[in-house]
Design an enzyme around this catalytic site. Structure first.
Site, mmCIF file in Angstrom:
data_model
loop_
_atom_site.group_PDB
_atom_site.id
_atom_site.type_symbol
_atom_site.label_atom_id
_atom_site.label_comp_id
_atom_site.label_asym_id
_atom_site.label_seq_id
_atom_site.Cartn_x
_atom_site.Cartn_y
_atom_site.Cartn_z
ATOM 1 N N CYS A 142 2.560 -2.779 9.600
ATOM 2 C CA CYS A 142 2.201 -1.967 10.758
ATOM 3 C C CYS A 142 3.280 -0.925 10.990
ATOM 4 O O CYS A 142 4.327 -0.955 10.354
ATOM 5 C CB CYS A 142 2.131 -2.861 11.994
ATOM 6 S SG CYS A 142 1.045 -4.267 11.805
ATOM 7 N N HIS B 57 -14.178 -9.461 -27.550
ATOM 8 C CA HIS B 57 -13.884 -10.866 -27.225
ATOM 9 C C HIS B 57 -14.337 -11.220 -25.810
ATOM 10 O O HIS B 57 -13.775 -12.106 -25.166
ATOM 11 C CB HIS B 57 -12.379 -11.133 -27.385
ATOM 12 C CG HIS B 57 -11.862 -10.712 -28.720
ATOM 13 N ND1 HIS B 57 -12.300 -11.253 -29.906
ATOM 14 C CD2 HIS B 57 -10.978 -9.737 -29.059
ATOM 15 C CE1 HIS B 57 -11.682 -10.659 -30.920
ATOM 16 N NE2 HIS B 57 -10.888 -9.741 -30.447
ATOM 17 N N ASN C 22 5.953 -5.662 13.760
ATOM 18 C CA ASN C 22 5.552 -5.475 12.363
ATOM 19 C C ASN C 22 6.073 -6.672 11.573
ATOM 20 O O ASN C 22 7.242 -7.033 11.699
ATOM 21 C CB ASN C 22 6.170 -4.184 11.800
ATOM 22 C CG ASN C 22 5.988 -4.083 10.290
ATOM 23 O OD1 ASN C 22 4.985 -4.539 9.751
ATOM 24 N ND2 ASN C 22 6.991 -3.561 9.610
ATOM 25 N N GLY C 23 5.219 -7.311 10.791
ATOM 26 C CA GLY C 23 5.669 -8.470 10.000
ATOM 27 C C GLY C 23 4.860 -9.706 10.339
ATOM 28 O O GLY C 23 3.756 -9.605 10.887
ATOM 29 N N LYS D 113 -6.676 3.120 -9.180
ATOM 30 C CA LYS D 113 -6.989 4.316 -8.384
ATOM 31 C C LYS D 113 -8.468 4.310 -7.965
ATOM 32 O O LYS D 113 -8.796 4.613 -6.834
ATOM 33 C CB LYS D 113 -6.670 5.596 -9.184
ATOM 34 C CG LYS D 113 -5.174 5.850 -9.326
ATOM 35 C CD LYS D 113 -4.526 6.337 -8.084
ATOM 36 C CE LYS D 113 -3.603 5.419 -7.324
ATOM 37 N NZ LYS D 113 -2.808 4.412 -7.786
ATOM 38 N N LYS E 289 0.318 1.656 2.873
ATOM 39 C CA LYS E 289 1.146 2.340 1.879
ATOM 40 C C LYS E 289 2.096 1.396 1.170
ATOM 41 O O LYS E 289 2.317 1.484 -0.037
ATOM 42 C CB LYS E 289 1.921 3.478 2.536
ATOM 43 C CG LYS E 289 2.716 4.318 1.559
ATOM 44 C CD LYS E 289 1.811 5.018 0.569
ATOM 45 C CE LYS E 289 2.527 5.648 -0.596
ATOM 46 N NZ LYS E 289 1.653 6.016 -1.684
ATOM 47 N N ARG F 108 0.934 3.378 7.344
ATOM 48 C CA ARG F 108 1.461 2.009 7.338
ATOM 49 C C ARG F 108 0.417 0.998 7.814
ATOM 50 O O ARG F 108 0.581 -0.199 7.610
ATOM 51 C CB ARG F 108 2.699 1.903 8.232
ATOM 52 C CG ARG F 108 3.860 2.813 7.839
ATOM 53 C CD ARG F 108 4.997 2.681 8.828
ATOM 54 N NE ARG F 108 5.483 1.327 8.856
ATOM 55 C CZ ARG F 108 6.464 0.861 8.055
ATOM 56 N NH1 ARG F 108 7.034 1.677 7.216
ATOM 57 N NH2 ARG F 108 6.848 -0.396 8.098
ATOM 58 N N GLU G 119 -3.897 1.495 -14.390
ATOM 59 C CA GLU G 119 -3.602 2.361 -13.248
ATOM 60 C C GLU G 119 -4.852 3.139 -12.837
ATOM 61 O O GLU G 119 -5.144 3.304 -11.656
ATOM 62 C CB GLU G 119 -2.449 3.324 -13.582
ATOM 63 C CG GLU G 119 -2.114 4.350 -12.525
ATOM 64 C CD GLU G 119 -1.739 3.791 -11.162
ATOM 65 O OE1 GLU G 119 -1.767 4.568 -10.185
ATOM 66 O OE2 GLU G 119 -1.497 2.567 -11.055
ATOM 67 N N GLU H 168 -8.883 1.638 -5.228
ATOM 68 C CA GLU H 168 -8.253 2.020 -3.957
ATOM 69 C C GLU H 168 -9.044 3.128 -3.247
ATOM 70 O O GLU H 168 -9.232 3.097 -2.040
ATOM 71 C CB GLU H 168 -6.827 2.515 -4.197
ATOM 72 C CG GLU H 168 -5.816 1.459 -4.578
ATOM 73 C CD GLU H 168 -4.454 2.081 -4.938
ATOM 74 O OE1 GLU H 168 -3.434 1.611 -4.406
ATOM 75 O OE2 GLU H 168 -4.436 3.044 -5.732
ATOM 76 N N TRP I 19 -1.974 -3.102 10.824
ATOM 77 C CA TRP I 19 -2.612 -3.539 9.589
ATOM 78 C C TRP I 19 -2.770 -5.032 9.780
ATOM 79 O O TRP I 19 -1.799 -5.781 9.766
ATOM 80 C CB TRP I 19 -1.721 -3.235 8.384
ATOM 81 C CG TRP I 19 -2.366 -3.543 7.080
ATOM 82 C CD1 TRP I 19 -3.419 -2.887 6.506
ATOM 83 C CD2 TRP I 19 -2.008 -4.590 6.152
ATOM 84 N NE1 TRP I 19 -3.732 -3.467 5.294
ATOM 85 C CE2 TRP I 19 -2.903 -4.503 5.048
ATOM 86 C CE3 TRP I 19 -1.043 -5.593 6.138
ATOM 87 C CZ2 TRP I 19 -2.846 -5.375 3.962
ATOM 88 C CZ3 TRP I 19 -0.986 -6.464 5.054
ATOM 89 C CH2 TRP I 19 -1.875 -6.350 3.978
HETATM 90 C C1 BG6 Z 1 0.450 -0.905 -2.091
HETATM 91 C C2 BG6 Z 1 0.092 0.574 -2.165
HETATM 92 O O1 BG6 Z 1 0.466 -1.339 -0.776
HETATM 93 O O2 BG6 Z 1 1.737 -1.137 -2.661
HETATM 94 C C3 BG6 Z 1 0.108 0.979 -3.631
HETATM 95 O O3 BG6 Z 1 -1.194 0.775 -1.603
HETATM 96 C C4 BG6 Z 1 1.483 0.709 -4.219
HETATM 97 O O4 BG6 Z 1 -0.187 2.348 -3.747
HETATM 98 C C5 BG6 Z 1 1.925 -0.739 -4.007
HETATM 99 O O5 BG6 Z 1 1.454 0.984 -5.588
HETATM 100 C C6 BG6 Z 1 3.402 -0.918 -4.320
HETATM 101 O O6 BG6 Z 1 4.154 -0.166 -3.398
HETATM 102 P P1 BG6 Z 1 5.654 0.282 -3.710
HETATM 103 O O7 BG6 Z 1 6.044 1.063 -2.491
HETATM 104 O O8 BG6 Z 1 6.463 -0.989 -3.848
HETATM 105 O O9 BG6 Z 1 5.658 1.090 -4.958
#
Ligand code: BG6
Length: 584
Positions: free
Chosen positions: A2, A484, A100-101, A465, A579, A27, A461, A468, A74
């Protein structure tokens, strides 16, 4: 994770809190709320949704008072409801809190408080802290004592800001980020410099297990035993104020478009040599990260073994607690993290340090917890990344790792960085084909991404993407594993993206494409070589074989972005994500 914020000063607090929360919304964006003190009373408003929406409907920024706290959520404990939104007040209503936490022993504390007659409105762990502070304050009639008693009863990882009806602000840090902004006759308390960077660039990075009190006599910082702590004011680099979309519709598109420049900024780093020396001295080498950063770790493994002839073990950070003896004593652990605050990465560092490992880090936020726990931390220098899905930070991580590997093999890769940068510019300028293809993905529910060798982590990756940004089920698959098992999934309902630059993997991967085509699946080819097997061909510029991973991810970042627009998802704030996740 958060975002939490507090303000105490001469100006009206609510507009400042709302603006700060908007900057930190990446966040967490499930709900938002603020509380202010006015006339020795606490006034609180909160709602479900994003800052702008909630503010428009209940006018958070109109709350009276020059002192206040705020939060964007969050959700971890309790559903996304108004009742579970922060701030939470204690039973007496004289204290309110944002947090937060995670409080791991909240149920235990909650039943102790309920036995003392406390009532609870929400399902959150946070409301427990509010009532615990009330209990401790009622017993001591002293704010400092009440915070000290409370932090010594809490278990978990947290940072919180509390407002008392007399206008005092208090805040505490236990593993979660907490930063104080020092303004003219004002103080800001925040999870992130973005919360106050527009107002001041003088910051105090609060140390772990310290708490802060801001009252009429100014700011005081103590450790959890109540001892006054000396603090240092740090100038925050102004680049972190650059959190504007400019003419771009979304931060994600802006950050994708910055890559021709950010990769050049990433390699312009005078600490890479020292990083390389540390690797040369290392007995055993490990590399770890989460999400996109872990995919960068996987690429490093290929580069190190192929070019530097160095063995490096990749570790998924969140898995390390379940194989603790994985790391040999006195080893070296390279950690990759954009935010430097991902709890899984910090936990991996803690475990590695128990075996006396040396920590070398690659981070975007150089004042982050991870940097503070590393013997050497080098920065990506790519500026703030607001879009939740990592884009420019990934290619910046790769650029630094390529430069490190190139130095380890005495220039055997010899990357032409200008050529890489202009290749990405070319891909960005030719995005009309990508937009076309995105229209076809609107109703697709399954996409598989194939790659071989160094292109496999790029395939993973790419799948990340797509997940996400579009919420489509996507999977990165080793092309050679197709026969396989995964081939059973191939039919006319699925799309398959083939990462297939014209290099040593080309022919084998083209064979896989033909096997898939034979089952009716639609194929999107990412390559600098055209082929009739592709239903859709996304052309990328030809470049040195070793360098394709640096450019071939860009068209898929774009495809994910434009598909998100087609599917009307929010590219910058994908549902259920944040994030960086600062809780395990
Ligand atoms: C997720 C993000 O929470 O954490 C991703 O949505 C990111 O985009 C991943 O790759 C790892 O985050 P960081 O800050 O440790 O690179």
């Amino acid at each position: 994770m958060c975002s939490i914020i507090g303000y105490s000063g001469l100006d009206s607090a609510a507009p400042i809190l709302v603006k700060g929360l908007q900057k930190m919304e990446y966040r967490g964006y499930d709900s938002v709320g603020i509380a202010t003190e006015s006339g020795k009373k606490i006034i609180l408003k909160k709602g479900v949704g994003k800052v702008v929406e909630v503010n428009n409907s209940i006018m958070l920024d109109a709350l009276p008072g020059n002192i206040g706290i705020g939060h964007t959520r969050w959700a971890t404990h309790g559903k996304v409801t108004e009742k579970n939104a922060h701030p939470h007040s204690c039973n007496s209503g004289k204290i309110a809190i944002v947090h937060n936490g995670i409080i791991e022993n909240f149920e235990e504390l909650k039943s102790e408080l309920q036995n003392k007659g406390y009532k609870f409105q929400s399902e959150t762990d946070t409301e427990v802290i509010a009532n615990l502070i009330q209990l401790n304050f009622d017993e001591t009639m002293n704010i400092k004592q009440s915070i000290m008693k409370t932090v010594n009863q809490l278990k978990g990882h947290y940072s919180f800001v509390v407002i008392f009806e007399d206008g005092t602000l208090a805040a505490a840090r236990f593993h979660e980020p907490l930063i104080v902004g020092v303004g003219k006759n004002s103080h800001y308390i925040s999870s992130d410099v973005l919360g106050f960077i527009e107002k001041t660039d003088d910051a105090i990075y609060v140390d772990n297990e310290d708490f802060v009190i801001v009252d009429g006599s100014g700011i005081h910082i103590f450790d959890f035993d109540g001892t006054l702590v000396k603090y240092q004011i740090t100038k925050v680099s102004k680049e972190f104020a650059d959190v504007y979309k400019g003419d771009f519709a979304h931060f994600t598109l802006k950050e994708i478009s910055e890559q021709p420049d950010t990769i050049l900024r990433a390699i312009d780093n005078n600490q890479i040599e020292e990083f390389v020396d540390n690797i040369k001295q290392a007995k055993n080498l490990y590399i770890t990260g989460s999400g996109t950063s872990y995919n960068a770790a996987e690429i490093t493994k290929y580069l190190m073994s192929k070019f530097a002839k160095i063995k490096i073990n990749t570790l998924i950070s969140s898995e390390l607690p379940f194989s603790p003896n994985e790391i040999e004593p006195n080893s070296t652990l390279i950690t990759i993290s954009q935010s430097g605050e991902s709890a899984d990465v910090l936990e991996a560092v803690k475990i590695a340090k128990e075996s006396n490992a040396k920590i070398l880090s690659i981070v975007n936020l150089l004042n982050s917890s991870l940097s503070q726990q590393s013997s050497l931390a080098i920065g990506l220098n790519c500026g703030p990344e607001i879009g939740v899905a990592a884009t420019k930070s990934f290619t910046s991580q790769l650029s630094i790792l390529y430069k490190i590997c190139d130095q380890l093999c005495n220039g055997c890769i010899n990357p032409d960085w200008e050529k890489v940068s202009s290749a990405i510019s070319l891909i960005l300028s030719n995005n009309s084909k990508v937009k076309e293809i995105a229209k076809n993905l609107r109703d697709v529910s399954d996409i598989y991404v194939l790659g071989r060798g160094i292109h496999l982590p790029i395939a993973k990756e790419a799948a990340l993407k797509l997940k996400e940004l579009t919420y489509i089920h996507a999977e990165g698959i080793p092309a050679g594993e197709l026969k396989h098992g995964p081939l059973a999934l191939m039919d006319s309902n699925v799309y398959v993206i083939i990462i297939n630059p014209n290099d040593s993997t080309y022919n084998d991967t083209l064979n896989s494409a033909n096997e898939i085509k034979a089952r009716g699946a639609k194929i999107i080819g990412i390559s600098d070589k055209k082929s009739s097997v592709y239903d859709y061909w996304i052309d990328i510029p030809s470049i040195d074989e070793a360098l394709y991973p640096l450019i071939e991810i860009v068209p898929i970042q774009l495809l994910s972005y434009y598909s998100a627009l087609e599917k009307k998802t929010d590219p910058d704030y994908p549902r259920n994500l944040a994030k960086s996740v600062t809780v395990k």
